[in-house]
Design a protein around this motif. Structure first.
Motif, short mmCIF file in Angstrom:
data_model
loop_
_atom_site.label_atom_id
_atom_site.label_comp_id
_atom_site.label_asym_id
_atom_site.label_seq_id
_atom_site.Cartn_x
_atom_site.Cartn_y
_atom_site.Cartn_z
N VAL A 88 -4.00 -47.91 -14.43
CA VAL A 88 -5.36 -48.43 -14.61
C VAL A 88 -6.29 -47.47 -13.89
O VAL A 88 -6.10 -47.18 -12.70
CB VAL A 88 -5.51 -49.85 -14.03
N TYR A 89 -7.29 -47.00 -14.62
CA TYR A 89 -8.21 -46.00 -14.07
C TYR A 89 -9.56 -46.66 -13.78
O TYR A 89 -10.13 -47.34 -14.63
CB TYR A 89 -8.39 -44.86 -15.07
N PHE A 90 -10.05 -46.42 -12.58
CA PHE A 90 -11.32 -46.97 -12.17
C PHE A 90 -12.31 -45.86 -11.87
O PHE A 90 -11.98 -44.89 -11.17
CB PHE A 90 -11.18 -47.85 -10.94
N CYS A 91 -13.50 -46.06 -12.35
CA CYS A 91 -14.62 -45.21 -11.99
C CYS A 91 -15.39 -45.92 -10.88
O CYS A 91 -15.50 -47.15 -10.88
CB CYS A 91 -15.52 -44.98 -13.20
N ALA A 92 -15.92 -45.15 -9.95
CA ALA A 92 -16.74 -45.72 -8.88
C ALA A 92 -17.93 -44.82 -8.64
O ALA A 92 -17.90 -43.62 -8.95
CB ALA A 92 -15.92 -45.88 -7.60
N ILE A 93 -18.98 -45.42 -8.09
CA ILE A 93 -20.17 -44.65 -7.77
C ILE A 93 -20.64 -45.01 -6.36
O ILE A 93 -20.31 -46.07 -5.83
CB ILE A 93 -21.33 -44.91 -8.77
N SER A 94 -21.39 -44.11 -5.75
CA SER A 94 -22.02 -44.42 -4.47
C SER A 94 -23.28 -43.59 -4.35
O SER A 94 -23.40 -42.52 -4.98
CB SER A 94 -21.06 -44.14 -3.30
N ASP A 95 -24.20 -44.07 -3.52
CA ASP A 95 -25.46 -43.33 -3.39
C ASP A 95 -25.40 -42.31 -2.27
O ASP A 95 -26.34 -41.55 -2.07
CB ASP A 95 -26.65 -44.27 -3.22
N GLY A 96 -24.29 -42.31 -1.53
CA GLY A 96 -24.08 -41.32 -0.49
C GLY A 96 -22.62 -40.97 -0.45
O GLY A 96 -21.79 -41.67 -1.06
N PRO A 97 -22.24 -39.93 0.26
CA PRO A 97 -20.82 -39.57 0.32
C PRO A 97 -20.05 -40.57 1.15
O PRO A 97 -20.59 -41.16 2.09
CB PRO A 97 -20.84 -38.20 1.00
N THR A 98 -18.79 -40.79 0.81
CA THR A 98 -17.96 -41.63 1.67
C THR A 98 -17.84 -40.94 3.01
O THR A 98 -17.89 -39.71 3.11
CB THR A 98 -16.57 -41.84 1.06
N SER A 102 -21.34 -45.41 2.97
CA SER A 102 -21.81 -45.70 1.62
C SER A 102 -20.72 -46.42 0.85
O SER A 102 -19.69 -45.82 0.56
CB SER A 102 -22.16 -44.39 0.89
N PRO A 103 -20.91 -47.68 0.53
CA PRO A 103 -19.86 -48.39 -0.20
C PRO A 103 -19.72 -47.86 -1.61
O PRO A 103 -20.69 -47.37 -2.21
CB PRO A 103 -20.35 -49.84 -0.20
N LEU A 104 -18.52 -47.96 -2.13
CA LEU A 104 -18.27 -47.63 -3.53
C LEU A 104 -18.50 -48.88 -4.37
O LEU A 104 -18.21 -49.99 -3.95
CB LEU A 104 -16.82 -47.17 -3.71
N HIS A 105 -19.00 -48.66 -5.57
CA HIS A 105 -19.15 -49.73 -6.54
C HIS A 105 -18.33 -49.34 -7.76
O HIS A 105 -18.48 -48.21 -8.26
CB HIS A 105 -20.62 -49.94 -6.90
N PHE A 106 -17.50 -50.28 -8.22
CA PHE A 106 -16.50 -49.94 -9.22
C PHE A 106 -16.84 -50.48 -10.61
O PHE A 106 -17.47 -51.54 -10.75
CB PHE A 106 -15.15 -50.53 -8.82
N GLY A 107 -16.37 -49.74 -11.62
CA GLY A 107 -16.38 -50.25 -12.98
C GLY A 107 -15.21 -51.20 -13.18
O GLY A 107 -14.42 -51.44 -12.26
N ASN A 108 -15.08 -51.73 -14.40
CA ASN A 108 -14.04 -52.71 -14.68
C ASN A 108 -12.70 -52.10 -15.07
O ASN A 108 -11.75 -52.83 -15.32
CB ASN A 108 -14.51 -53.67 -15.77
N GLY A 109 -12.63 -50.81 -15.13
CA GLY A 109 -11.35 -50.15 -15.32
C GLY A 109 -10.99 -49.90 -16.77
O GLY A 109 -11.50 -50.54 -17.69
N THR A 110 -10.10 -48.91 -16.94
CA THR A 110 -9.51 -48.60 -18.25
C THR A 110 -8.00 -48.66 -18.08
O THR A 110 -7.44 -47.97 -17.23
CB THR A 110 -9.91 -47.19 -18.71
N ARG A 111 -7.38 -49.49 -18.88
CA ARG A 111 -5.92 -49.59 -18.83
C ARG A 111 -5.34 -48.61 -19.84
O ARG A 111 -5.53 -48.78 -21.04
CB ARG A 111 -5.48 -51.01 -19.13
N LEU A 112 -4.65 -47.60 -19.36
CA LEU A 112 -4.09 -46.56 -20.21
C LEU A 112 -2.57 -46.65 -20.23
O LEU A 112 -1.94 -46.70 -19.18
CB LEU A 112 -4.51 -45.17 -19.71
N THR A 113 -2.03 -46.69 -21.43
CA THR A 113 -0.58 -46.69 -21.59
C THR A 113 -0.18 -45.45 -22.38
O THR A 113 -0.71 -45.20 -23.47
CB THR A 113 -0.11 -47.94 -22.35
N VAL A 114 0.74 -44.67 -21.82
CA VAL A 114 1.23 -43.48 -22.48
C VAL A 114 2.68 -43.73 -22.90
O VAL A 114 3.54 -43.97 -22.06
CB VAL A 114 1.16 -42.24 -21.56
N THR A 115 2.91 -43.70 -24.21
CA THR A 115 4.25 -44.04 -24.73
C THR A 115 5.06 -42.79 -25.07
O THR A 115 4.51 -41.69 -25.20
CB THR A 115 4.13 -44.91 -25.98
#
Lengths: 115, 112
Positions: A88-98, A102-115
């Motif tokens: 499961v891949y998550f994108c995150a953003i922040s307004d400053g560097p970790t 600066s907290p990260l804010h996450f997207g809802n994710g992409t579930r990737l299956t490689v067969t």
């Protein structure tokens, strides 16, 4: 909720094929990140961006590349997908560097299956 | 690299009960973040702790940072089914890696 959209939400692909995941933000944040989440490993950073065309590697960058041509979009590409990239891949953003409270804010994710 | 250990790994409580989740760091904590994740969804930012002894609350959830112990605790008062999910702590890494490290998470189940 932060305006972060990941696409696609689900994808099944075959070994050896290229795959691109997209992250789009409407917050105008400078920093964007790609994480993968796996049982037993938790969240691990793949790549991150600190501005348009400025990217750097994370902990598990092998087999992945990224691009950021606009502030709002951060693309993750698997050049030749392998079964070990099923995750499961998550994108995150922040307004400053970790490291600078600066907290990260996450997207809802992409579930990737490689067969 | 900084490691974050969360305890317990999972927790089942009866609705209305209080509970505490801990996050212990192998290195000095400078910034500590708590997130909640529901199945199939992304992480939701709950709160950030910056200084030793700092305590923050959000609705019925309180988090505290103990700098000396390199530990943070998350306390839920009078738990509700809506509190169920996975709670993760994250911490700023030192140096220029720009990488937030995360604990493995604590899975909370609240029985009605």
């Amino acid at each position: 909720d932060a305006g972060i959209t990941q696409s696609p939400r689900h994808k099944v692909t075959e070994t050896g094929t290229p795959v691109t995941l997209r992250c789009h933000q409407t917050e105008n944040h400078r920093y964007m990140y790609w994480y993968r989440q796996d049982p037993g490993h938790g969240l691990r950073l793949i790549h991150y961006s600190y501005g348009v065309k400025d990217t750097d590697k994370g902990e598990v960058s092998d087999g992945y590349s990224v691009s950021r041509s606009k502030t709002e979009d951060f693309l993750l590409t698997l050049e030749s997908a392998t079964s070990s990239q099923t995750s499961v891949y998550f994108c995150a953003i922040s307004d400053g560097p970790t490291g600078h409270n600066s907290p990260l804010h996450f997207g809802n994710g992409t579930r990737l299956t490689v067969t | 690299s900084q490691e974050l250990e969360q305890s317990p790994q999972s927790l089942i409580v009866q609705e209305g009960k209080n509970l505490t989740i801990n996050c212990t760091s192998s290195k000095t904590l400078y910034g500590l973040y708590w997130y909640k994740q529901k199945y199939g969804e992304g992480l939701i930012f709950l709160m950030m702790l910056q200084k030793g002894g700092e305590e923050k609350s959000h609705e019925k959830i309180t988090a505290k940072l103990d700098e000396k112990k390199q530990q943070s605790s998350l306390h839920i008062t009078a738990s509700q089914p809506s509190h169920a999910g996975i709670y993760l702590c994250g911490a700023d890494s030192q140096g220029s890696s720009n990488d937030m490290r995360f604990g493995a998470g604590t899975r909370l189940t609240v029985k009605p």
